[in-house]
Design an enzyme around this catalytic site. Structure first.
Site, mmCIF file in Angstrom:
data_model
loop_
_atom_site.group_PDB
_atom_site.id
_atom_site.type_symbol
_atom_site.label_atom_id
_atom_site.label_comp_id
_atom_site.label_asym_id
_atom_site.label_seq_id
_atom_site.Cartn_x
_atom_site.Cartn_y
_atom_site.Cartn_z
ATOM 1 N N CYS A 89 -24.806 6.491 -15.107
ATOM 2 C CA CYS A 89 -25.927 7.013 -15.913
ATOM 3 C C CYS A 89 -27.225 6.712 -15.179
ATOM 4 C CB CYS A 89 -25.929 6.413 -17.308
ATOM 5 S SG CYS A 89 -24.312 6.429 -18.125
ATOM 6 N N ASP A 142 -26.427 1.397 -17.050
ATOM 7 C CA ASP A 142 -27.604 1.557 -17.910
ATOM 8 C C ASP A 142 -27.229 2.647 -18.912
ATOM 9 O OD1 ASP A 142 -30.030 1.832 -19.119
ATOM 10 O OD2 ASP A 142 -31.163 2.315 -17.310
ATOM 11 N N GLY A 193 -34.700 4.800 -10.726
ATOM 12 C CA GLY A 193 -35.395 3.579 -10.315
ATOM 13 C C GLY A 193 -34.438 2.477 -9.915
ATOM 14 N N CYS A 247 -32.152 0.206 -23.005
ATOM 15 C CA CYS A 247 -33.563 0.063 -23.372
ATOM 16 C C CYS A 247 -33.695 0.213 -24.880
ATOM 17 C CB CYS A 247 -34.431 1.089 -22.634
ATOM 18 S SG CYS A 247 -33.912 2.809 -22.853
ATOM 19 N N ALA A 266 -29.824 8.519 -13.517
ATOM 20 C CA ALA A 266 -31.144 9.163 -13.546
ATOM 21 C C ALA A 266 -32.065 8.439 -14.529
ATOM 22 C CB ALA A 266 -30.989 10.625 -13.943
#
Length: 437
Positions: free
Chosen positions: A248, A310, A253, A363, A250
């Site tokens: 995952c 992520d 960073g 996040c 994209a």
């Protein structure tokens, strides 16, 4: 957009109004709606930036705006588009440096140009002028919980306690800072960019400016990445030559961090469009990684030395920079995403070599997507153990380490002397190791 629209400033205000309406109606990210609608509006980059600023501050203060408008209406209109037009107008009056008369006049014109709202010009004029007159009263009465949907307020109080939950709600009413991750020599780049070097190693810009015009952008010396978002890849402790999967991946960073460490990275994402942007970012940074557009659950590959997951999540930790999240997500979204996260963790476990490392992050501020996922994963996979994270690995930022040894960052943390440059995204990070049999 017609020349008269450009001269009157209607273009960006219409785009903001339409974007707010469509985002709430379709419950999709504001960024996606803005990109879609902006193509049809054909605005200059400056006008598009104004539209985005109006839409973002409308979502950031949507509760306060709605409350202020309802208090000043005998009977709120049934047409949601009319309420959204009033909200975007009130947002400019209360929170942006825009002359009151320009806001009122443009809102009236937008209504008059709309077949369903052409009769509402006088009503809009009266309401927005009253908002302007009573600006100080509205701002003085504003409570941070007004700008947090009830379902999130209840969640955060239950998870963090009322006092800490309120600091999170308050932090969400401020703009997010711009943080950068540099390839090397952060002290020198901090000086060149006029920023602040955070304890975690990220550089926080003091001034908001055009990113592409900053030193080092064209040379690929750094990339934009929130300080909290930069932690998971650092905690994976990638080594040169290691074979690592970034699931995952994209917008890339974390992929860039792993590639900069010398790892051989496979970046996986189900969106080919997002992977194309990742490739473009890597090209600017002069970094290399293999990319594969595939659902991570379907990935077939030889076992990896380390994996960074992520996982897709509710993104409630990013409300400072994406305030629409608070108004477009729901409890049901979190339940569905938690199921996906569990499946992705199981997939990652099967793709890892014995002795390999797995970093899981989201996040999100929600325990179902963080702390509970970590515990459930360990219960399902006795071959894994937690590799506790220590304060020295994250710049001595001990308040972010949970009793279990995971990382939990909150928007109210990373307090700096300059309040407007404080805060960071809400993240959860857990690190596991596959115990050799």
């Amino acid at each position: 957009m017609s020349q008269s629209d450009e001269q009157s400033g209607l273009g960006p205000r219409r785009l903001a109004w339409m974007a707010v309406t469509e985002t709430l109606k379709r419950r999709v990210p504001l960024d996606d709606v803005m990109e879609e609608l902006a193509r049809a509006e054909n605005l200059s980059s400056r006008d598009e930036a104004l539209a985005r600023a109006i839409a973002i501050v409308t979502f950031r203060r949507l509760g306060t705006l709605g409350h202020a408008l309802r208090e000043r209406l005998n009977k709120p209109p049934k047409d949601e588009r009319l309420m959204h037009l009033l909200a975007t107008g009130a947002a400019q009056i209360l929170y942006l440096d825009v002359p009151d008369h320009a806001v009122v006049d443009s809102a009236v014109q937008l209504a008059q140009n709309d077949p369903k709202l052409h009769h509402a010009g006088g009503f809009i004029n009266a309401v927005l002028r009253r908002v302007a007159r009573e600006r100080d009263v509205i701002l003085a009465e504003s409570d941070p919980w007004l700008d947090t949907p009830t379902w999130l307020e209840e969640r955060w109080i239950a998870q963090y306690g009322e006092a800490l939950a309120q600091t999170i709600a308050e932090a969400h009413r401020s703009m997010a800072s711009v943080d950068l991750t540099v390839k090397s020599d952060p002290e020198s780049w901090t000086e060149r960019l006029g920023g602040v070097l955070l304890p975690t190693g990220s550089i926080r810009l003091k001034e908001r400016t055009a990113i592409r015009e900053l030193p080092g952008f064209e040379d690929g010396e750094w990339w934009v990445q929130d300080a909290a978002a930069a932690l998971p890849a650092r905690l994976l402790q990638a080594k040169p030559g290691e074979r690592i999967a970034d699931l995952c991946a994209a917008p890339g960073g974390k992929t860039a961090q792993l590639a900069a460490a010398g790892a051989e990275v496979l970046a996986v994402d189900r969106s080919a469009k997002r992977l194309q942007r990742l490739d473009e970012n890597l090209a600017r940074l002069n970094l290399k990684a293999e990319t594969r557009a595939i659902d991570a659950e379907k990935l077939d590959a030889e076992p990896f030395d380390a994996i960074l997951l992520d996982a897709p999540c509710s993104a409630t930790g990013t409300i400072r920079r994406h305030p629409d999240v608070a108004w477009t997500k729901s409890d049901e979204d979190i339940r569905k995403l938690a199921g996906l996260q569990s499946r992705l963790l199981d997939k990652a476990a099967n793709l890892l070599k014995p002795g390999g490392r797995l970093v899981y992050c989201t996040c999100s501020l929600e325990a179902e997507e963080g702390e509970r996922q970590a515990e459930s994963f360990l219960a399902r996979h006795p071959e894994f153990t937690r590799l506790p994270i220590t304060p020295d690995e994250i710049g001595g930022f001990a308040e972010c380490i949970t009793p279990q040894g995971d990382v939990r960052t909150l928007p109210s943390q990373m307090a700096l002397a300059d309040h407007d440059r404080s805060g960071l995204d809400g993240f959860f990070v857990a690190r596991f190791v596959h115990s050799p049999s």
